[in-house]
Motif scaffolding. Structure first.
Motif, PDB file in Angstrom:
ATOM      1  N   THR A   1      32.011  62.292  75.309  1.00 20.58           N
ATOM      2  CA  THR A   1      31.006  62.528  76.336  1.00 20.58           C
ATOM      3  C   THR A   1      31.659  63.347  77.453  1.00 20.58           C
ATOM      4  OG1 THR A   1      31.554  60.540  77.603  1.00 20.58           O
ATOM      5  CG2 THR A   1      29.951  60.296  75.809  1.00 20.58           C
ATOM      6  N   ARG A   2      30.846  63.805  78.395  1.00 15.42           N
ATOM      7  CA  ARG A   2      31.421  64.618  79.474  1.00 15.42           C
ATOM      8  C   ARG A   2      32.409  63.805  80.313  1.00 15.42           C
ATOM      9  NH1 ARG A   2      27.361  67.244  83.663  1.00 15.42           N
ATOM     10  NH2 ARG A   2      27.573  65.226  84.676  1.00 15.42           N
ATOM     11  N   ASP A   3      32.058  62.550  80.624  1.00 17.62           N
ATOM     12  CA  ASP A   3      32.971  61.705  81.399  1.00 17.62           C
ATOM     13  C   ASP A   3      34.258  61.457  80.618  1.00 17.62           C
ATOM     14  OD1 ASP A   3      31.225  61.573  83.509  1.00 17.62           O
ATOM     15  OD2 ASP A   3      30.392  59.617  82.956  1.00 17.62           O
ATOM     16  N   GLU A   4      34.126  61.218  79.316  1.00 16.43           N
ATOM     17  CA  GLU A   4      35.309  60.992  78.487  1.00 16.43           C
ATOM     18  C   GLU A   4      36.176  62.239  78.422  1.00 16.43           C
ATOM     19  OE1 GLU A   4      33.953  57.579  75.253  1.00 16.43           O
ATOM     20  OE2 GLU A   4      33.496  59.682  74.839  1.00 16.43           O
ATOM     21  N   LEU A   5      35.546  63.406  78.366  1.00 18.82           N
ATOM     22  CA  LEU A   5      36.321  64.638  78.314  1.00 18.82           C
ATOM     23  C   LEU A   5      37.156  64.799  79.576  1.00 18.82           C
ATOM     24  CD1 LEU A   5      37.058  67.268  76.886  1.00 18.82           C
ATOM     25  CD2 LEU A   5      35.120  68.352  78.044  1.00 18.82           C
ATOM     26  N   GLY A   6      36.586  64.472  80.730  1.00 19.45           N
ATOM     27  CA  GLY A   6      37.341  64.549  81.973  1.00 19.45           C
ATOM     28  C   GLY A   6      38.558  63.633  81.931  1.00 19.45           C
ATOM     29  N   ARG A   7      38.367  62.410  81.446  1.00 17.24           N
ATOM     30  CA  ARG A   7      39.491  61.467  81.342  1.00 17.24           C
ATOM     31  C   ARG A   7      40.480  61.905  80.273  1.00 17.24           C
ATOM     32  NH1 ARG A   7      35.195  57.776  81.444  1.00 17.24           N
ATOM     33  NH2 ARG A   7      35.639  57.090  79.314  1.00 17.24           N
ATOM     34  N   TYR A   8      39.959  62.497  79.209  1.00 15.25           N
ATOM     35  CA  TYR A   8      40.810  62.983  78.116  1.00 15.25           C
ATOM     36  C   TYR A   8      41.762  64.075  78.610  1.00 15.25           C
ATOM     37  CZ  TYR A   8      41.893  65.557  73.778  1.00 15.25           C
ATOM     38  OH  TYR A   8      42.528  66.208  72.750  1.00 15.25           O
ATOM     39  N   LEU A   9      41.227  65.055  79.332  1.00 14.86           N
ATOM     40  CA  LEU A   9      42.059  66.136  79.855  1.00 14.86           C
ATOM     41  C   LEU A   9      43.091  65.589  80.840  1.00 14.86           C
ATOM     42  CD1 LEU A   9      39.284  68.839  80.492  1.00 14.86           C
ATOM     43  CD2 LEU A   9      40.863  68.709  78.551  1.00 14.86           C
ATOM     44  N   ALA A  10      42.668  64.662  81.704  1.00 12.72           N
ATOM     45  CA  ALA A  10      43.587  64.062  82.672  1.00 12.72           C
ATOM     46  C   ALA A  10      44.665  63.245  81.968  1.00 12.72           C
ATOM     47  CB  ALA A  10      42.807  63.179  83.651  1.00 12.72           C
ATOM     48  N   HIS A  11      44.288  62.530  80.913  1.00 14.45           N
ATOM     49  CA  HIS A  11      45.238  61.711  80.152  1.00 14.45           C
ATOM     50  C   HIS A  11      46.329  62.571  79.521  1.00 14.45           C
ATOM     51  CE1 HIS A  11      46.783  58.807  77.245  1.00 14.45           C
ATOM     52  NE2 HIS A  11      46.540  59.692  76.289  1.00 14.45           N
ATOM     53  N   ARG A  12      45.925  63.640  78.878  1.00  9.50           N
ATOM     54  CA  ARG A  12      46.917  64.493  78.210  1.00  9.50           C
ATOM     55  C   ARG A  12      47.827  65.174  79.231  1.00  9.50           C
ATOM     56  NH1 ARG A  12      45.675  65.363  72.445  1.00  9.50           N
ATOM     57  NH2 ARG A  12      47.432  66.811  72.526  1.00  9.50           N
ATOM     58  N   MET A  13      47.280  65.570  80.349  1.00 10.42           N
ATOM     59  CA  MET A  13      48.117  66.163  81.401  1.00 10.42           C
ATOM     60  C   MET A  13      49.121  65.141  81.918  1.00 10.42           C
ATOM     61  SD  MET A  13      47.458  69.395  82.021  1.00 10.42           S
ATOM     62  CE  MET A  13      48.093  69.625  83.690  1.00 10.42           C
ATOM     63  N   SER A  14      48.688  63.903  82.098  1.00 10.52           N
ATOM     64  CA  SER A  14      49.570  62.854  82.599  1.00 10.52           C
ATOM     65  C   SER A  14      50.700  62.558  81.609  1.00 10.52           C
ATOM     66  CB  SER A  14      48.767  61.578  82.871  1.00 10.52           C
ATOM     67  OG  SER A  14      49.601  60.532  83.295  1.00 10.52           O
ATOM     68  N   VAL A  15      50.368  62.470  80.327  1.00 10.38           N
ATOM     69  CA  VAL A  15      51.387  62.217  79.304  1.00 10.38           C
ATOM     70  C   VAL A  15      52.423  63.337  79.296  1.00 10.38           C
ATOM     71  CG1 VAL A  15      51.807  62.014  76.817  1.00 10.38           C
ATOM     72  CG2 VAL A  15      49.872  60.819  77.856  1.00 10.38           C
ATOM     73  N   ALA A  16      51.957  64.554  79.536  1.00 12.50           N
ATOM     74  CA  ALA A  16      52.850  65.714  79.523  1.00 12.50           C
ATOM     75  C   ALA A  16      53.703  65.820  80.788  1.00 12.50           C
ATOM     76  CB  ALA A  16      52.050  66.995  79.338  1.00 12.50           C
ATOM     77  N   GLY A  17      53.389  64.983  81.813  1.00 13.72           N
ATOM     78  CA  GLY A  17      54.225  64.983  83.006  1.00 13.72           C
ATOM     79  C   GLY A  17      53.533  65.344  84.305  1.00 13.72           C
ATOM     80  N   TRP A  18      52.232  65.658  84.255  1.00 18.85           N
ATOM     81  CA  TRP A  18      51.502  66.049  85.473  1.00 18.85           C
ATOM     82  C   TRP A  18      51.401  64.868  86.436  1.00 18.85           C
ATOM     83  CZ3 TRP A  18      49.536  70.067  88.084  1.00 18.85           C
ATOM     84  CH2 TRP A  18      48.524  69.831  89.027  1.00 18.85           C
ATOM     85  N   GLU A  19      51.601  65.146  87.706  1.00 19.34           N
ATOM     86  CA  GLU A  19      51.468  64.137  88.742  1.00 19.34           C
ATOM     87  C   GLU A  19      50.523  64.654  89.823  1.00 19.34           C
ATOM     88  OE1 GLU A  19      55.322  63.178  90.189  1.00 19.34           O
ATOM     89  OE2 GLU A  19      55.985  62.219  88.318  1.00 19.34           O
ATOM     90  N   GLY A  20      49.741  63.752  90.364  1.00 20.30           N
ATOM     91  CA  GLY A  20      48.802  64.157  91.401  1.00 20.30           C
ATOM     92  C   GLY A  20      47.370  64.011  90.948  1.00 20.30           C
ATOM     93  N   GLU A  21      46.445  64.588  91.721  1.00 20.79           N
ATOM     94  CA  GLU A  21      45.023  64.499  91.384  1.00 20.79           C
ATOM     95  C   GLU A  21      44.738  65.299  90.121  1.00 20.79           C
ATOM     96  OE1 GLU A  21      42.971  68.000  93.993  1.00 20.79           O
ATOM     97  OE2 GLU A  21      43.589  66.203  95.088  1.00 20.79           O
ATOM     98  N   ARG A  22      43.543  65.119  89.589  1.00 20.51           N
ATOM     99  CA  ARG A  22      43.206  65.759  88.318  1.00 20.51           C
ATOM    100  C   ARG A  22      43.340  67.273  88.408  1.00 20.51           C
ATOM    101  NH1 ARG A  22      38.175  62.586  85.349  1.00 20.51           N
ATOM    102  NH2 ARG A  22      39.193  60.533  85.247  1.00 20.51           N
ATOM    103  N   CYS A  23      43.950  67.830  87.370  1.00 21.01           N
ATOM    104  CA  CYS A  23      44.207  69.273  87.351  1.00 21.01           C
ATOM    105  C   CYS A  23      42.931  70.067  87.071  1.00 21.01           C
ATOM    106  CB  CYS A  23      45.267  69.584  86.302  1.00 21.01           C
ATOM    107  SG  CYS A  23      45.750  71.317  86.203  1.00 21.01           S
ATOM    108  N   PHE A  24      42.012  69.494  86.288  1.00 20.75           N
ATOM    109  CA  PHE A  24      40.776  70.186  85.916  1.00 20.75           C
ATOM    110  C   PHE A  24      39.655  69.725  86.837  1.00 20.75           C
ATOM    111  CE2 PHE A  24      43.415  70.747  82.296  1.00 20.75           C
ATOM    112  CZ  PHE A  24      42.989  71.901  81.664  1.00 20.75           C
ATOM    113  N   SER A  25      39.038  70.659  87.527  1.00 19.15           N
ATOM    114  CA  SER A  25      37.961  70.320  88.453  1.00 19.15           C
ATOM    115  C   SER A  25      36.741  69.806  87.691  1.00 19.15           C
ATOM    116  CB  SER A  25      37.568  71.544  89.276  1.00 19.15           C
ATOM    117  OG  SER A  25      36.882  72.489  88.460  1.00 19.15           O
ATOM    118  N   ALA A  26      35.852  69.139  88.410  1.00 16.24           N
ATOM    119  CA  ALA A  26      34.627  68.619  87.797  1.00 16.24           C
ATOM    120  C   ALA A  26      33.787  69.749  87.206  1.00 16.24           C
ATOM    121  CB  ALA A  26      33.823  67.830  88.824  1.00 16.24           C
ATOM    122  N   ALA A  27      33.743  70.887  87.903  1.00 11.71           N
ATOM    123  CA  ALA A  27      32.972  72.031  87.413  1.00 11.71           C
ATOM    124  C   ALA A  27      33.586  72.571  86.119  1.00 11.71           C
ATOM    125  CB  ALA A  27      32.933  73.128  88.475  1.00 11.71           C
ATOM    126  N   ALA A  28      34.908  72.610  86.051  1.00 11.40           N
ATOM    127  CA  ALA A  28      35.584  73.081  84.841  1.00 11.40           C
ATOM    128  C   ALA A  28      35.295  72.144  83.669  1.00 11.40           C
ATOM    129  CB  ALA A  28      37.086  73.186  85.085  1.00 11.40           C
TER     130      ALA A  28
END
Length: 308
Positions: free
Chosen positions: A200-227
């Motif tokens: 779903t759209r909400d799941e996709l947002g969490r999915y992108l954030a999850h993969r970024m976090s596993v890869a080492g990203w720190e901070g707020e979500r890298c992908f904006s809501a519009a993206a």
């Protein structure tokens, strides 16, 4: 390329199934729970279907990883487009059977010897308290006669339980293949069945954030809501396609010196991804149908008002 810019340890959106990036969506978690319950029950076939890119192979590997922590001996057949003899040989190799002079023997004369050796190995594992689960990926490519051979193989049993349990993963075409009259007995043995759905759209947002976090990203979500909204619209929520687009969007943001992916970076990534173009057609069709319905309703109201 962009690893240093985003302070990542590894690329977050590869398309090779990697269980360290496994994301538990509602559909995938339900399917995994079904698989684990079914495997522990030890009866029948288990079937998981899903469209291309919904994460069947990753789910399969997650299952194998979970079963490895319990008393299971597992076998994984990634390409089941095999003859019956070829399938037996592949299973024998996966389960540690001594196949010298058996797996490469001409068909069908030596097939009974291969089956006997496989049966002996399964009995040895059962005596050691190990349950055997075989996972077949891309099962829609398996010939009908090989599916029937697989069913016959699951007839091997002790007085208490089956010696072998089978999990088949495949695209929706697998359902049509299982409707073939010659393997109707196999279809009756499918005791657990589930289907993977897109995010779903909400799941996709969490999915992108999850993969970024596993890869080492720190901070707020890298992908904006519009993206996220745009990527979901154009990819339909299919994880593999979303990975391709997200990787290109990060490249675009890196090229522009930005630390976040916005709507414009997502748009550029989508322009470069032909497989994602179906989203515009779906959007235009929906808008067109909406206009047609609205026009028809307005015309009906006008006719009724004027007594026509």
């Amino acid at each position: 390329m962009y690893l240093t810019h985003f302070q990542l340890r590894e690329y977050p959106f590869g398309i090779t199934p990697d269980t360290s990036f496994y994301f538990s969506s509602a559909a995938s978690q339900q399917a995994l729970n079904t698989l684990l319950v079914a495997a522990r029950s030890g009866e029948g076939f288990i079937k998981i279907t899903g469209e291309v890119g919904t994460g069947k192979t990753l789910l399969c590997r997650q299952l194998l990883r979970a079963l490895a922590q319990e008393s299971f001996q597992t076998a994984y057949i990634p390409n089941p487009a095999l003859t019956p003899h070829g399938l037996l040989a592949a299973l024998a190799l996966e389960l540690g059977v001594d196949t010298v002079g058996l797996a490469l023997a001409p068909e069908p004369r030596h097939q009974p010897a291969l089956l006997a050796a496989l049966n002996e190995r399964l009995l040895t594992l059962a005596e050691a308290g190990q349950r055997v689960v075989v996972c077949l990926d891309e099962a829609q490519a398996m010939p009908i006669e090989t599916l029937e051979a697989l069913r016959l193989l699951t007839n091997l049993e002790t007085e208490k339980r089956k010696l072998l349990q089978v999990v088949i993963f495949g695209q929706p075409e697998l359902d049509a293949k299982l409707d073939h009259v010659s393997i109707r007995q196999l279809k009756q043995r499918i005791t657990f069945d589930d289907r993977l759905m897109p995010l779903t759209r909400d799941e996709l947002g969490r999915y992108l954030a999850h993969r970024m976090s596993v890869a080492g990203w720190e901070g707020e979500r890298c992908f904006s809501a519009a993206a996220v909204r745009l990527i979901h619209l154009r990819t339909g929520g299919y994880p593999r396609l979303a990975n391709v687009v997200a990787h290109k969007a990060l490249l675009c943001a890196y090229g522009r010196g930005r630390r976040r992916v916005g709507w414009s970076e997502a748009r550029e990534a989508l322009r470069d991804t032909r497989a994602a173009h179906f989203g515009w057609g779906r959007l235009v069709l929906g808008a067109t149908l909406g206009l047609v319905v609205a026009s028809a309703a307005s015309a009906g109201w006008w006719l009724a008002r004027n007594g026509l």
